[in-house]
Design an enzyme around this catalytic site. Structure first.
Site, PDB file in Angstrom:
ATOM      1  N   PRO A  11       0.801  -1.228   0.000  1.00 20.31           N
ATOM      2  CA  PRO A  11       0.000   0.000   0.000  1.00 20.31           C
ATOM      3  C   PRO A  11       0.835   1.279   0.000  1.00 20.31           C
ATOM      4  O   PRO A  11       1.884   1.336   0.633  1.00 20.31           O
ATOM      5  CB  PRO A  11      -0.812  -0.110   1.298  1.00 20.31           C
ATOM      6  CG  PRO A  11      -0.094  -1.099   2.136  1.00 20.31           C
ATOM      7  CD  PRO A  11       0.548  -2.065   1.178  1.00 20.31           C
ATOM      8  N   ASN A  12       0.324   2.230  -0.736  1.00 21.79           N
ATOM      9  CA  ASN A  12       0.865   3.597  -0.831  1.00 21.79           C
ATOM     10  C   ASN A  12       2.154   3.703  -1.639  1.00 21.79           C
ATOM     11  O   ASN A  12       2.635   4.811  -1.876  1.00 21.79           O
ATOM     12  CB  ASN A  12       1.057   4.219   0.571  1.00 21.79           C
ATOM     13  CG  ASN A  12      -0.253   4.298   1.325  1.00 21.79           C
ATOM     14  OD1 ASN A  12      -1.231   4.827   0.794  1.00 21.79           O
ATOM     15  ND2 ASN A  12      -0.315   3.747   2.523  1.00 21.79           N
ATOM     16  N   ARG A  19       5.118  11.066  -2.366  1.00 18.58           N
ATOM     17  CA  ARG A  19       4.874  10.711  -0.957  1.00 18.58           C
ATOM     18  C   ARG A  19       6.155  10.900  -0.144  1.00 18.58           C
ATOM     19  O   ARG A  19       7.146  10.203  -0.377  1.00 18.58           O
ATOM     20  CB  ARG A  19       4.453   9.238  -0.913  1.00 18.58           C
ATOM     21  CG  ARG A  19       4.310   8.671   0.449  1.00 18.58           C
ATOM     22  CD  ARG A  19       4.184   7.156   0.401  1.00 18.58           C
ATOM     23  NE  ARG A  19       3.976   6.643   1.727  1.00 18.58           N
ATOM     24  CZ  ARG A  19       4.230   5.411   2.111  1.00 18.58           C
ATOM     25  NH1 ARG A  19       4.677   4.532   1.229  1.00 18.58           N
ATOM     26  NH2 ARG A  19       4.026   5.039   3.343  1.00 18.58           N
ATOM     27  N   TYR A  24      11.224   8.721   1.236  1.00 22.45           N
ATOM     28  CA  TYR A  24      11.172   7.640   0.239  1.00 22.45           C
ATOM     29  C   TYR A  24      11.876   7.974  -1.075  1.00 22.45           C
ATOM     30  O   TYR A  24      11.987   7.115  -1.935  1.00 22.45           O
ATOM     31  CB  TYR A  24       9.706   7.258  -0.027  1.00 22.45           C
ATOM     32  CG  TYR A  24       9.026   6.708   1.219  1.00 22.45           C
ATOM     33  CD1 TYR A  24       9.467   5.530   1.806  1.00 22.45           C
ATOM     34  CD2 TYR A  24       7.967   7.386   1.815  1.00 22.45           C
ATOM     35  CE1 TYR A  24       8.868   5.035   2.955  1.00 22.45           C
ATOM     36  CE2 TYR A  24       7.348   6.889   2.958  1.00 22.45           C
ATOM     37  CZ  TYR A  24       7.810   5.717   3.526  1.00 22.45           C
ATOM     38  OH  TYR A  24       7.223   5.228   4.667  1.00 22.45           O
ATOM     39  N   ASN A  75       8.191  -5.584  -1.021  1.00 23.41           N
ATOM     40  CA  ASN A  75       8.097  -4.436  -0.131  1.00 23.41           C
ATOM     41  C   ASN A  75       6.624  -4.344   0.233  1.00 23.41           C
ATOM     42  O   ASN A  75       5.813  -3.847  -0.555  1.00 23.41           O
ATOM     43  CB  ASN A  75       8.568  -3.152  -0.822  1.00 23.41           C
ATOM     44  CG  ASN A  75       8.479  -1.960   0.122  1.00 23.41           C
ATOM     45  OD1 ASN A  75       7.933  -2.049   1.224  1.00 23.41           O
ATOM     46  ND2 ASN A  75       9.012  -0.827  -0.320  1.00 23.41           N
ATOM     47  N   ALA A  78       3.209  -0.806   4.694  1.00 21.93           N
ATOM     48  CA  ALA A  78       2.777  -0.866   6.096  1.00 21.93           C
ATOM     49  C   ALA A  78       2.335  -2.273   6.510  1.00 21.93           C
ATOM     50  O   ALA A  78       2.387  -2.604   7.704  1.00 21.93           O
ATOM     51  CB  ALA A  78       1.658   0.132   6.334  1.00 21.93           C
ATOM     52  N   HIS A  81       4.401  -4.550   8.875  1.00 18.65           N
ATOM     53  CA  HIS A  81       4.375  -4.468  10.334  1.00 18.65           C
ATOM     54  C   HIS A  81       3.094  -5.049  10.940  1.00 18.65           C
ATOM     55  O   HIS A  81       2.941  -5.048  12.155  1.00 18.65           O
ATOM     56  CB  HIS A  81       4.523  -3.001  10.763  1.00 18.65           C
ATOM     57  CG  HIS A  81       5.561  -2.260   9.988  1.00 18.65           C
ATOM     58  ND1 HIS A  81       6.896  -2.600  10.036  1.00 18.65           N
ATOM     59  CD2 HIS A  81       5.471  -1.243   9.081  1.00 18.65           C
ATOM     60  CE1 HIS A  81       7.574  -1.801   9.220  1.00 18.65           C
ATOM     61  NE2 HIS A  81       6.730  -0.970   8.625  1.00 18.65           N
ATOM     62  N   ASP A  88       2.115 -15.815   6.319  1.00 22.77           N
ATOM     63  CA  ASP A  88       1.667 -17.197   6.117  1.00 22.77           C
ATOM     64  C   ASP A  88       1.707 -17.588   4.638  1.00 22.77           C
ATOM     65  O   ASP A  88       2.086 -18.713   4.302  1.00 22.77           O
ATOM     66  CB  ASP A  88       0.246 -17.385   6.657  1.00 22.77           C
ATOM     67  CG  ASP A  88       0.209 -17.508   8.176  1.00 22.77           C
ATOM     68  OD1 ASP A  88       1.276 -17.661   8.796  1.00 22.77           O
ATOM     69  OD2 ASP A  88      -0.900 -17.444   8.748  1.00 22.77           O
ATOM     70  N   GLU A  99      13.233  -9.367   1.152  1.00 23.43           N
ATOM     71  CA  GLU A  99      12.424  -8.244   1.635  1.00 23.43           C
ATOM     72  C   GLU A  99      13.174  -6.946   1.352  1.00 23.43           C
ATOM     73  O   GLU A  99      14.388  -6.861   1.587  1.00 23.43           O
ATOM     74  CB  GLU A  99      12.201  -8.416   3.149  1.00 23.43           C
ATOM     75  CG  GLU A  99      11.400  -7.284   3.760  1.00 23.43           C
ATOM     76  CD  GLU A  99      11.178  -7.488   5.264  1.00 23.43           C
ATOM     77  OE1 GLU A  99      11.686  -8.488   5.827  1.00 23.43           O
ATOM     78  OE2 GLU A  99      10.496  -6.631   5.854  1.00 23.43           O
ATOM     79  N   HIS A 101      12.953  -2.501   1.590  1.00 20.28           N
ATOM     80  CA  HIS A 101      12.308  -1.240   1.996  1.00 20.28           C
ATOM     81  C   HIS A 101      13.175  -0.089   1.516  1.00 20.28           C
ATOM     82  O   HIS A 101      14.405  -0.174   1.568  1.00 20.28           O
ATOM     83  CB  HIS A 101      12.143  -1.161   3.516  1.00 20.28           C
ATOM     84  CG  HIS A 101      11.278  -2.248   4.043  1.00 20.28           C
ATOM     85  ND1 HIS A 101       9.905  -2.202   3.956  1.00 20.28           N
ATOM     86  CD2 HIS A 101      11.584  -3.436   4.603  1.00 20.28           C
ATOM     87  CE1 HIS A 101       9.411  -3.325   4.461  1.00 20.28           C
ATOM     88  NE2 HIS A 101      10.405  -4.091   4.842  1.00 20.28           N
ATOM     89  N   SER A 103      13.181   3.028   2.892  1.00 20.81           N
ATOM     90  CA  SER A 103      13.720   3.711   4.067  1.00 20.81           C
ATOM     91  C   SER A 103      14.413   2.698   4.982  1.00 20.81           C
ATOM     92  O   SER A 103      14.203   1.481   4.848  1.00 20.81           O
ATOM     93  CB  SER A 103      12.586   4.423   4.812  1.00 20.81           C
ATOM     94  OG  SER A 103      11.629   3.480   5.276  1.00 20.81           O
ATOM     95  N   ARG A 108      13.662   4.642  12.101  1.00 18.98           N
ATOM     96  CA  ARG A 108      12.347   5.270  12.127  1.00 18.98           C
ATOM     97  C   ARG A 108      11.578   4.906  13.392  1.00 18.98           C
ATOM     98  O   ARG A 108      12.167   4.441  14.362  1.00 18.98           O
ATOM     99  CB  ARG A 108      11.600   4.893  10.835  1.00 18.98           C
ATOM    100  CG  ARG A 108      12.383   5.325   9.586  1.00 18.98           C
ATOM    101  CD  ARG A 108      11.596   5.164   8.338  1.00 18.98           C
ATOM    102  NE  ARG A 108      10.392   5.985   8.358  1.00 18.98           N
ATOM    103  CZ  ARG A 108       9.339   5.789   7.553  1.00 18.98           C
ATOM    104  NH1 ARG A 108       9.381   4.809   6.660  1.00 18.98           N
ATOM    105  NH2 ARG A 108       8.288   6.570   7.632  1.00 18.98           N
ATOM    106  N   ARG A 112       7.921   0.500  13.324  1.00 19.21           N
ATOM    107  CA  ARG A 112       8.437  -0.008  12.034  1.00 19.21           C
ATOM    108  C   ARG A 112       9.625  -0.952  12.238  1.00 19.21           C
ATOM    109  O   ARG A 112      10.164  -1.490  11.271  1.00 19.21           O
ATOM    110  CB  ARG A 112       8.853   1.155  11.131  1.00 19.21           C
ATOM    111  CG  ARG A 112       7.704   2.044  10.724  1.00 19.21           C
ATOM    112  CD  ARG A 112       8.145   3.102   9.726  1.00 19.21           C
ATOM    113  NE  ARG A 112       7.265   4.237   9.776  1.00 19.21           N
ATOM    114  CZ  ARG A 112       6.133   4.371   9.073  1.00 19.21           C
ATOM    115  NH1 ARG A 112       5.763   3.437   8.238  1.00 19.21           N
ATOM    116  NH2 ARG A 112       5.373   5.444   9.194  1.00 19.21           N
TER     117      ARG A 112
HETATM  118  C1  DQA Z   1       8.325   1.083   3.595  1.00 22.59           C
HETATM  119  C2  DQA Z   1       8.432   1.278   5.109  1.00 22.59           C
HETATM  120  C3  DQA Z   1       7.096   1.031   5.781  1.00 22.59           C
HETATM  121  O1  DQA Z   1       7.219   1.229   7.193  1.00 22.59           O
HETATM  122  C4  DQA Z   1       6.062   1.994   5.252  1.00 22.59           C
HETATM  123  O2  DQA Z   1       4.800   1.731   5.824  1.00 22.59           O
HETATM  124  C5  DQA Z   1       5.986   1.998   3.771  1.00 22.59           C
HETATM  125  C6  DQA Z   1       7.224   1.948   3.005  1.00 22.59           C
HETATM  126  C7  DQA Z   1       9.638   1.431   2.874  1.00 22.59           C
HETATM  127  O3  DQA Z   1       9.787   1.029   1.724  1.00 22.59           O
HETATM  128  O4  DQA Z   1      10.492   2.123   3.434  1.00 22.59           O
HETATM  129  O5  DQA Z   1       4.917   2.126   3.193  1.00 22.59           O
HETATM  130  O6  DQA Z   1       8.027  -0.279   3.325  1.00 22.59           O
END
Ligand code: DQA
Length: 148
Positions: A11-12, A19, A24, A75, A78, A81, A88, A99, A101, A103, A108, A112
């Site tokens: 998401p996002n 953003r 980011y 990635n 959110a 977390h 699963d 995995e 990310h 950031s 942070r 997170r």
């Molecule tokens: C993120 C870090 C997450 O905590 C956050 O909710 C994101 C982006 C990152 O790529 O740094 O949406 O996954």
């Protein structure tokens, strides 16, 4: 089948570029996709790059990776977390997972610092911005070569 990596974004992440660019970066998700595919091509890998704001869609995509992809780069945004369902699903398909990310999670907020994904992953790349994606492709390439 060619060696295929499923790259999933949660998401996002569709908002990248606008953003919180101080966290980011300025690259858009299209830029990230371009960088990811370019590195994959150099390493002889094929990438299927996707983004969803929906946890259930991400779970469905992970399930469908069984038999259609050789590894998953994720990635989960959110959901990293919060989502035992994504954890699963990753365990269920038993494919190699990297995995990523943008950031550095550990610089942070405390909430997170915990990821449900990490225990299903071979490793975690966090804090290198968009460059983390080509790094994740390299890590996946090395994992797949070692397993061959
Ligand atoms: C993120 C870090 C997450 O905590 C956050 O909710 C994101 C982006 C990152 O790529 O740094 O949406 O996954």
């Amino acid at each position: 089948m060619s060696t295929k990596i499923l790259v999933l974004n949660g998401p996002n992440l569709n908002l990248l570029g606008t953003r919180e660019p101080h966290i980011y970066g300025n690259e858009t998700l299209d830029d990230v996709q371009f960088m990811t595919e370019a590195r994959a091509r150099e390493l002889g890998l094929e990438v299927e790059f996707r983004q969803s704001n929906s946890e259930s869609e991400i779970v469905d995509w992970i399930q469908s990776a069984k038999g259609t992809a050789h590894g998953i780069i994720i990635n989960a945004g959110a959901y990293t977390h919060t989502s035992i369902a994504i954890l699963d699903a990753l365990i269920a398909v038993s494919l190699p997972v990297v995995e990523v990310h943008l950031s550095n999670l550990f610089k942070r907020e405390e909430f997170r610092h915990h990821s449900f994904i990490t225990s299903a992953a071979a490793g975690l790349i966090t804090g290198f911005g968009a460059k983390g994606y080509p790094l994740a492709v390299e890590a996946m390439s090395s994992i797949l070569q070692d397993a061959a």
